[in-house]
Write an enzyme that holds these catalytic residues in place. Structure first.
Site, PDB file in Angstrom:
ATOM      1  N   CYS A  36      64.512  15.893  36.285  1.00  0.00           N
ATOM      2  CA  CYS A  36      65.262  15.480  37.475  1.00  0.00           C
ATOM      3  C   CYS A  36      66.155  14.278  37.234  1.00  0.00           C
ATOM      4  O   CYS A  36      66.934  13.912  38.108  1.00  0.00           O
ATOM      5  CB  CYS A  36      64.293  15.156  38.611  1.00  0.00           C
ATOM      6  SG  CYS A  36      63.261  13.739  38.226  1.00  0.00           S
ATOM      7  N   ASP A  38      65.232  11.197  37.064  1.00  0.00           N
ATOM      8  CA  ASP A  38      64.677   9.970  37.630  1.00  0.00           C
ATOM      9  C   ASP A  38      64.007   9.133  36.538  1.00  0.00           C
ATOM     10  O   ASP A  38      63.740   9.633  35.444  1.00  0.00           O
ATOM     11  CB  ASP A  38      63.655  10.302  38.723  1.00  0.00           C
ATOM     12  CG  ASP A  38      64.339  10.846  39.975  1.00  0.00           C
ATOM     13  OD1 ASP A  38      65.512  10.514  40.179  1.00  0.00           O
ATOM     14  OD2 ASP A  38      63.700  11.597  40.717  1.00  0.00           O
ATOM     15  N   CYS A  63      61.083   9.852  43.112  1.00  0.00           N
ATOM     16  CA  CYS A  63      60.801  10.349  44.451  1.00  0.00           C
ATOM     17  C   CYS A  63      59.427   9.876  44.949  1.00  0.00           C
ATOM     18  O   CYS A  63      58.712   9.157  44.254  1.00  0.00           O
ATOM     19  CB  CYS A  63      60.822  11.864  44.407  1.00  0.00           C
ATOM     20  SG  CYS A  63      59.468  12.473  43.402  1.00  0.00           S
ATOM     21  N   CYS A 107      56.874  14.894  38.280  1.00  0.00           N
ATOM     22  CA  CYS A 107      56.974  13.516  38.782  1.00  0.00           C
ATOM     23  C   CYS A 107      55.751  12.698  38.343  1.00  0.00           C
ATOM     24  O   CYS A 107      55.866  11.521  38.007  1.00  0.00           O
ATOM     25  CB  CYS A 107      57.079  13.489  40.301  1.00  0.00           C
ATOM     26  SG  CYS A 107      58.210  14.717  40.959  1.00  0.00           S
TER      27      CYS A 107
END
Ligand code: FES
Length: 211
Positions: A36, A38, A63, A107
Site C-alpha cells: 500500500c 504506507d 491506516c 498492515c
C-alpha cells in the site's frame, strides 16, 4: 456506525500506546509496505545486560490497522528479550487485537517487520550479528527497498531512483537520480546511509547525485 474492526482494534486505534519518536533509541527502523506504500517507524530501547527491550515506540503513516498493530506490538515487545521480540509474528499481533480483516493483514505485517528491523538495527550497531553473509549488490538492493521515494510513495529501488551500485572491498558507491539540491536529497541520503552503514563488512558509503 459499524466498523469492520474488533473492539480491541478500535480501542488501540483511538488511543494508541507508545506513539512518538524516541530521540535516544538504541535501535530504529522505518519500514514501507509494498502493498500500500504506507510506512511505519519503530524505536527500541534495550538493556545491554539483560538484552531486554525496556521501551518501544512507533510512528505510523499508515491506516487504522497499522496504528492498532503498532500500538499492540510495542506493548508486546516491552519486557521481552530481543530473541523473544523477534519471534512475535503478525498473526500473534493480529490475534491479540481480536483479529483483522484479511485484506488488512499486510498492515500488521508492516508493523511487525518494523519491530524486527529495529531489533536488527540494534544488533548491527552493537556487533551482535552472528550470520555474517557478505554484502552483495542484491543485499544492498534489498535494504534499499525499505527507503521510500517521497515523490511517488513507492520505494527507491522499484522506482529506479538508484543507479550504478558498486561494492569494492567494503566501499559502496551509488548514484541517486535526483539533483543534489532537491528538497528530498538530504533526507534520502540520510536514510540510505542508515540502511547501509551498519552492514558488518561495509567501511564506507559514497552517495552521489545526478547533478
Ligand atoms: Fe497501508 Fe494499512 S493500508 S498500512
Amino acid at each position: 456506525m459499524k466498523y469492520p474492526y474488533s473492539d480491541a482494534v478500535m480501542e488501540h486505534f483511538r488511543h494508541p500506546r507508545n506513539v512518538g519518536k524516541m530521540d535516544d533509541a538504541d535501535g530504529k527502523a522505518i519500514e514501507g509496505s509494498p502493498a500500500c506504500g504506507d510506512m511505519v517507524a519503530v524505536y527500541v530501547k534495550v538493556d545491554p545486560e539483560s538484552q531486554k527491550i525496556t521501551d518501544a515506540k512507533f510512528e505510523s503513516y499508515g491506516c487504522a490497522s497499522n496504528i492498532a498493530t503498532g500500538s499492540m506490538i510495542t506493548e508486546l515487545a516491552k519486557g521481552k528479550t530481543l530473541e523473544e521480540a523477534k519471534n512475535i509474528t503478525w498473526t500473534q499481533a493480529a490475534e491479540a487485537l481480536g483479529g483483522l480483516p484479511k485484506i488488512k493483514a499486510h498492515c500488521s505485517v508492516l508493523a511487525v517487520e518494523g519491530l524486527r528491523s529495529a531489533i536488527e538495527n540494534y544488533e548491527e550497531r552493537h556487533g551482535l550479528v552472528t550470520e555474517k553473509t557478505p554484502t552483495t549488490i542484491e543485499v544492498i538492493r534489498r535494504r534499499l527497498r525499505k527507503v521510500m521515494n517521497p515523490l511517488t510513495g513507492l520505494d527507491i529501488i522499484r522506482t529506479e531512483m538508484i543507479k550504478d551500485i558498486t561494492i569494492n572491498e567494503g566501499a559502496i558507491s551509488l548514484t541517486v537520480d535526483l539533483p543534489a539540491n532537491h528538497q528530498f536529497a538530504v533526507a534520502i541520503k540520510e536514510e540510505i546511509m542508515e540502511k547501509l552503514e551498519t552492514l558488518w563488512d561495509v567501511k564506507k558509503v559514497e552517495i552521489n547525485f545526478t547533478e
